[in-house]
Design an enzyme around this catalytic site. Structure first.
Site, short mmCIF file in Angstrom:
data_model
loop_
_atom_site.label_atom_id
_atom_site.label_comp_id
_atom_site.label_asym_id
_atom_site.label_seq_id
_atom_site.Cartn_x
_atom_site.Cartn_y
_atom_site.Cartn_z
N GLU A 1 0.83 -1.21 0.00
CA GLU A 1 0.00 0.00 0.00
C GLU A 1 0.86 1.26 0.00
O GLU A 1 0.55 2.25 -0.67
CB GLU A 1 -0.93 0.01 1.22
N ARG B 1 1.35 4.11 -3.01
CA ARG B 1 1.10 5.54 -2.77
C ARG B 1 2.32 6.39 -3.15
O ARG B 1 2.19 7.46 -3.75
CB ARG B 1 0.73 5.75 -1.31
N CYS C 1 -2.94 -4.01 6.96
CA CYS C 1 -2.51 -4.44 8.28
C CYS C 1 -2.92 -3.40 9.33
O CYS C 1 -3.18 -2.25 9.02
CB CYS C 1 -1.00 -4.64 8.30
N CYS D 1 -0.66 0.07 7.85
CA CYS D 1 -1.31 0.54 6.63
C CYS D 1 -2.73 1.05 6.91
O CYS D 1 -3.20 1.98 6.24
CB CYS D 1 -1.34 -0.56 5.58
N LYS E 1 -2.19 4.59 8.03
CA LYS E 1 -1.76 5.47 6.94
C LYS E 1 -2.91 5.78 5.98
O LYS E 1 -3.07 6.92 5.53
CB LYS E 1 -0.57 4.85 6.20
N ARG F 1 -5.09 8.32 7.54
CA ARG F 1 -4.46 9.64 7.43
C ARG F 1 -4.64 10.23 6.04
O ARG F 1 -4.98 11.40 5.88
CB ARG F 1 -2.97 9.53 7.78
N LYS G 1 12.57 9.14 -0.21
CA LYS G 1 12.32 10.54 0.13
C LYS G 1 13.24 11.47 -0.65
O LYS G 1 12.80 12.48 -1.21
CB LYS G 1 12.52 10.77 1.63
N LYS H 1 8.74 20.91 3.61
CA LYS H 1 7.55 20.26 4.15
C LYS H 1 6.81 21.21 5.10
O LYS H 1 5.58 21.34 5.03
CB LYS H 1 7.93 18.98 4.89
#
Length: 503
Positions: free
Chosen positions: A89, A93, A142, A300, A303, A306, A436, A471
């Site tokens: 997952e 994403r 999960c 997951c 997330k 979120r 990242k 960010k």
């Protein structure tokens, strides 16, 4: 417009026919999980002379991920060049973010056809109104969504936990030796016939989307039908939490629950580890398990919950967007499944979050299940090799695929490109394209291709250098994230700031 089986079939066919063998499980010995994002576009048929033009619907996989692994916190790196979480997952994403960056480059730099159209403010873009995204996962995420009631002893995912074992497990968890304790091995035999059976019939009728149409809708009013439960550790007593877990689909009495390996985060109430249906507490934040070395990766389920509030684009891309990129629907493949559990995990825990910035909101995500099984899932592979003496293991590689013209495929193992040696770690070649630092590099490349007078206001306030500074400068996103943590996810594990200081 679409059905769950159509979405599942499209993703399975893409995986089977569009991807090479690299990174896929070894036949009859390994299994993996698959996730993907499908773009749905409705186009009016211009050749029709009727006032009500017929709508053409196109479905396209734009990102795909496979994987089952996470790295432990001791292996995390401050340079941003390793994938901490390689669950399918999360890979899907991050692959979507790579696709979105490419589409922004088409719109803002090349002035070519893109999924984005200009927004109302300088330098901002928004998704075309005829597009939506559907998220597919071959298995229940999960964490909280995987805590599913089981009706009868023969359907239990593992042998019943005795009271003595429950006490020993609780003591082991308190001492920090849970991952290696013999009690756990005795009490939760993952190779038992019951585990291997993993019945697939356990599911409730999914809530159907009318004509396959899924719309972005924030909470405030509900359609008739299943209303997501509001279940969180902060507003339910321990007895109510146990009751929520012990009621099986259809109202029957559950004797056990399907277990999740994800551990409760520090600061949460923790699992009771009592026999049967009271083993887990529901609604809690959880981290993915590690082999001896604990991870910092949230489950997951957490997330996805979120993303349903903050969007899938992340904070960096929010600089260029007038509103978040939300998923319209989630489709789960054939596996142990509970509509109530997944609604609770993905929507219910956040539905009372208020005072979010303009454009942000808790989405009324449509959740459905397909009847199609992923052929390289644990269940499918186990069924094919029922008499094999060899041990069935999860595939160590993770596959990322994005609908981009240059190097769409990215295969990793242990967080680095497959084949990376210890000596090679730290080099440019040892970076995943969805790490990242590489997504940040792509963001900076996009920014440098746009003249400064066309930059969005959030990037013109002051000079920004580090990943963390960019960010934090996405102020609306950070405000929404702060509100979500304060009101629902206060125990969320966040990486220390020095892990985001790279340039």
């Amino acid at each position: 417009m679409w059905t769950p089986d159509e979405i599942a079939h499209l993703c399975y066919e893409h995986y089977k026919n569009r991807l090479p063998k690299q990174g896929k499980p070894e036949p009859n010995r390994e299994w993996t999980l698959l996730a993907a994002v499908v773009k749905i576009q409705t186009i009016a048929d211009q050749t029709s002379n009727c006032p009500d033009k017929q709508m053409q619907v196109t479905k396209e996989v734009v990102s795909l991920g496979t994987g089952t692994k996470c790295i432990g916190q001791s292996k995390m790196r401050k340079s941003g060049d390793i994938l901490n979480d390689s669950h399918a997952e999360v890979i899907a994403r991050r692959s979507l973010q790579r696709y979105l960056l490419h589409q922004l480059h088409l719109a803002a730099v090349l002035k070519e056809d893109s999924i984005f159209v200009p927004g109302t403010q300088r330098g901002l873009w928004k998704l075309r109104p005829d597009l939506l995204f559907v998220f597919f996962s071959s298995h229940t995420p999960c964490g909280d969504a995987s805590i599913i009631p089981a009706l009868a002893s023969e359907d239990q995912p593992c042998r019943p936990v005795s009271r003595d074992c429950a006490s020993n497990l609780a003591a082991a968890e308190a001492s920090g030796n849970l991952d290696t304790t013999e009690d756990k091995k005795r009490c939760e035999d993952l190779n038992s016939p019951v585990t291997k059976k993993m019945r697939l019939e356990l599911r409730t009728p999914a809530r159907k989307v009318t004509n396959g149409v899924a719309h972005h809708r924030s909470f405030g009013s509900h359609e008739s039908g299943l209303v997501p439960l509001s279940v969180s550790s902060s507003d339910l007593t321990s007895e109510e939490l146990a009751t929520a877990a012990s009621t099986a689909p259809g109202g029957g009495k559950a004797v056990d629950v399907y277990r999740t390996g994800a551990k409760c985060v520090p600061g949460e109430a923790g699992d009771s580890r009592q026999p049967g249906a009271a083993y887990h507490r529901v609604g809690l934040l959880r981290v993915k398990p590690g082999r001896g070395d604990r991870t910092c990766s949230m489950s997951c389920s957490d997330k996805l919950a979120r993303w349903n509030v903050l969007g899938c684009q992340g904070s960096l891309l929010m600089h260029f967007l007038e509103e978040p990129i939300y998923l319209s629907a989630v489709v789960i493949g054939k596996c142990p499944y509970s509509q109530e559990a997944i609604q609770r995990a993905l929507i219910g825990r956040c539905q009372n979050v208020l005072a979010l910035p303009k454009g942000f909101g808790v989405q009324e995500l449509q959740i459905q299940q397909s009847d199609l099984l992923f052929e390289q899932s644990r269940c499918a592979v186990q069924a094919k090799r029922a008499d094999s003496p060899d041990r069935l293991v999860p595939c160590g590689a993770a596959i990322s695929w994005s609908a981009v013209p240059e190097q769409p495929l990215d295969v990793t193992a242990n967080g680095f490109p497959q084949g990376t040696t210890k000596k090679g770690i730290g080099s440019l070649q040892a970076r995943s394209r969805i790490s990242k630092v590489e997504l940040f590099r792509s963001f900076q490349k996009l920014l440098s291709s746009i003249s400064e007078d066309k930059w969005p206001n959030s990037l013109r306030v002051r000079k920004l250098e580090t990943y963390r500074e960019y960010k934090e400068a996405a102020s609306a996103y950070q405000e929404a994230w702060s509100a979500l943590r304060k009101q629902a996810f206060g125990s969320w594990i966040r990486n220390p700031p020095d892990y985001h200081q790279f340039k």
